[in-house]
Every structure is written in C-alpha cells, then in structure tokens.
Design a protein around this motif. Sequence first.
Motif, PDB file in Angstrom:
ATOM      1  N   ARG A   1      33.719  39.456  41.876  1.00 47.34           N
ATOM      2  CA  ARG A   1      34.790  38.932  41.896  1.00 47.34           C
ATOM      3  C   ARG A   1      35.291  39.992  42.161  1.00 47.34           C
ATOM      4  NH1 ARG A   1      38.513  36.266  39.461  1.00 47.34           N
ATOM      5  NH2 ARG A   1      37.832  36.461  37.501  1.00 47.34           N
TER       6      ARG A   1
ATOM      7  N   PRO B   1      44.219  41.112  46.143  1.00 45.80           N
ATOM      8  CA  PRO B   1      45.262  39.892  46.006  1.00 45.80           C
ATOM      9  C   PRO B   1      44.840  38.038  45.634  1.00 45.80           C
ATOM     10  CG  PRO B   1      45.417  40.712  48.013  1.00 45.80           C
ATOM     11  CD  PRO B   1      44.218  41.563  47.459  1.00 45.80           C
ATOM     12  N   LYS B   2      45.556  37.663  44.775  1.00 46.52           N
ATOM     13  CA  LYS B   2      45.052  35.569  44.679  1.00 46.52           C
ATOM     14  C   LYS B   2      44.931  35.117  45.877  1.00 46.52           C
ATOM     15  CE  LYS B   2      45.847  32.386  41.555  1.00 46.52           C
ATOM     16  NZ  LYS B   2      47.362  31.845  40.322  1.00 46.52           N
ATOM     17  N   GLN B   3      43.581  34.262  45.896  1.00 50.11           N
ATOM     18  CA  GLN B   3      43.315  33.213  47.196  1.00 50.11           C
ATOM     19  C   GLN B   3      43.001  32.401  46.091  1.00 50.11           C
ATOM     20  OE1 GLN B   3      40.205  35.501  48.913  1.00 50.11           O
ATOM     21  NE2 GLN B   3      41.093  37.526  49.508  1.00 50.11           N
ATOM     22  N   LYS B   4      43.161  31.526  47.293  1.00 53.04           N
ATOM     23  CA  LYS B   4      43.060  30.428  47.247  1.00 53.04           C
ATOM     24  C   LYS B   4      41.335  30.013  46.503  1.00 53.04           C
ATOM     25  CE  LYS B   4      45.986  27.588  49.300  1.00 53.04           C
ATOM     26  NZ  LYS B   4      46.147  26.170  50.939  1.00 53.04           N
ATOM     27  N   GLU B   5      40.358  30.253  47.324  1.00 54.20           N
ATOM     28  CA  GLU B   5      38.869  30.760  47.319  1.00 54.20           C
ATOM     29  C   GLU B   5      38.564  31.939  46.456  1.00 54.20           C
ATOM     30  OE1 GLU B   5      36.517  28.232  46.946  1.00 54.20           O
ATOM     31  OE2 GLU B   5      37.573  26.758  47.111  1.00 54.20           O
ATOM     32  N   PRO B   6      38.514  32.180  46.311  1.00 52.44           N
ATOM     33  CA  PRO B   6      37.942  33.357  45.533  1.00 52.44           C
ATOM     34  C   PRO B   6      36.444  34.187  45.677  1.00 52.44           C
ATOM     35  CG  PRO B   6      36.922  32.076  43.627  1.00 52.44           C
ATOM     36  CD  PRO B   6      37.655  30.836  44.570  1.00 52.44           C
ATOM     37  N   GLN B   7      37.114  35.485  46.856  1.00 51.58           N
ATOM     38  CA  GLN B   7      35.649  35.715  47.180  1.00 51.58           C
ATOM     39  C   GLN B   7      34.799  36.438  46.545  1.00 51.58           C
ATOM     40  OE1 GLN B   7      36.724  39.101  49.555  1.00 51.58           O
ATOM     41  NE2 GLN B   7      35.347  39.586  50.736  1.00 51.58           N
TER      42      GLN B   7
END
Length: 197
Positions: free
Chosen positions: A4, A9-15
């Motif tokens: 990770r 930036p914060k996302q709903k689903e981590p990339q």
Amino acid sequence: ETVRDLLAPKQKEPQHLKINNNEVVGNLLVEATSREEVMKILKIAQSKRCIRATNSNADSSRSHMVFTIHFHVSSTSGSHRSGKLHICDLAGSERLGKSGANAVVGSNLMKETKNINSSLSVLSNVIEKLQRGDKNVPFRESKLTMLLQNSLGGNSKTLAVVCCNPLESHFHESLCSLRFADKVNKVDLKAAANFVC
C-alpha cells in the motif's frame, strides 16, 4: 502480502500496488529539497500506518514500512550522483498465542501476524543465503525482499538497528531480534568503492 502507498490520498478501497524491477509501481512520489521536508513526508506516512493493540504490545505495527528516498546530488564541478536509501521499519515477529492474534479465527490480526512472520522468515532466509554466497537467492518469495533486493546485495550498504524490550517476559522476542541483527551484520556486500560520505 499486499503493498500500500501510505502517501496516497485516502480511498474507499485501498489500492494494492505491484512491484516490478525492485520498485513499487504506481505509488505517489513526493519531491523534497530539505531534511525538514523529508521528515514531514515521513511523519505523514507513519501516521497512516496500521497499528493495533495485541496482548504483547499496545501499539503493535501490523505491517512493515519501507520509506524510500531517491536522491540526486550535483557538485560545483559539474559531477552528478544519484542513489536510493530505503528506511525500513520492520514489524516484529510475533507468536500467535502470546500476542492473542489467534483468539479470533479468521481475524485480520491473525492474517497480519502470519504475513509479518512469513516475510521476516523469507528475509532471514535471503540473508543466510547471501552469507553463504549462494547463487540462487529467493528474493522473489516475498514482496519485502523483492523491494529490498538492491539494498541486500550488490553495490550497497545495509545497517540494522534493533529495538529490544528489556522485560523478562519478552526475552524470546528480544533474543530473536538480536540474532536477526547479527545475521544482517555478517552479510558481506560489495559496497561501491567510489562512494564517498
């Protein structure tokens, strides 16, 4: 294992990022021109790191963190040098029973502990094979060792700093950490002859 980007930036689903040629692909690169800027970026990454309470540690890191600095230096004579510095904060190895991570079957805590222990085991195996001078070193068995391959072998320098708990109840973990650091210090790397500090 998943990779990770702690600066994204914060996302709903981590990339979940991939590693290609010992580099993370698709992560955010941030430019810094001073030590203060580097420390500010490091603090942002550290603040987004996953930490949970276990029976062994109230603020247990649930992952390893690798902070990479790519640097370019130019001298007044016109020469240029480039390099890369990995600063790694490795999560400590844990025994499932002692940490309480196995209390809830299928929990994230148990999965995290297994991933931490697995990657540390691969790292230890890689270091042992480097010590023996083996030609086949299993860097690809863990994303951590894939990422650190250039730092563990070839034209590089490696330094291990170990934090140990002085309590008798943590003797086993401290002893394992010291043995690990001893292994790291015995690896003979071919550091650059022309590198000047």
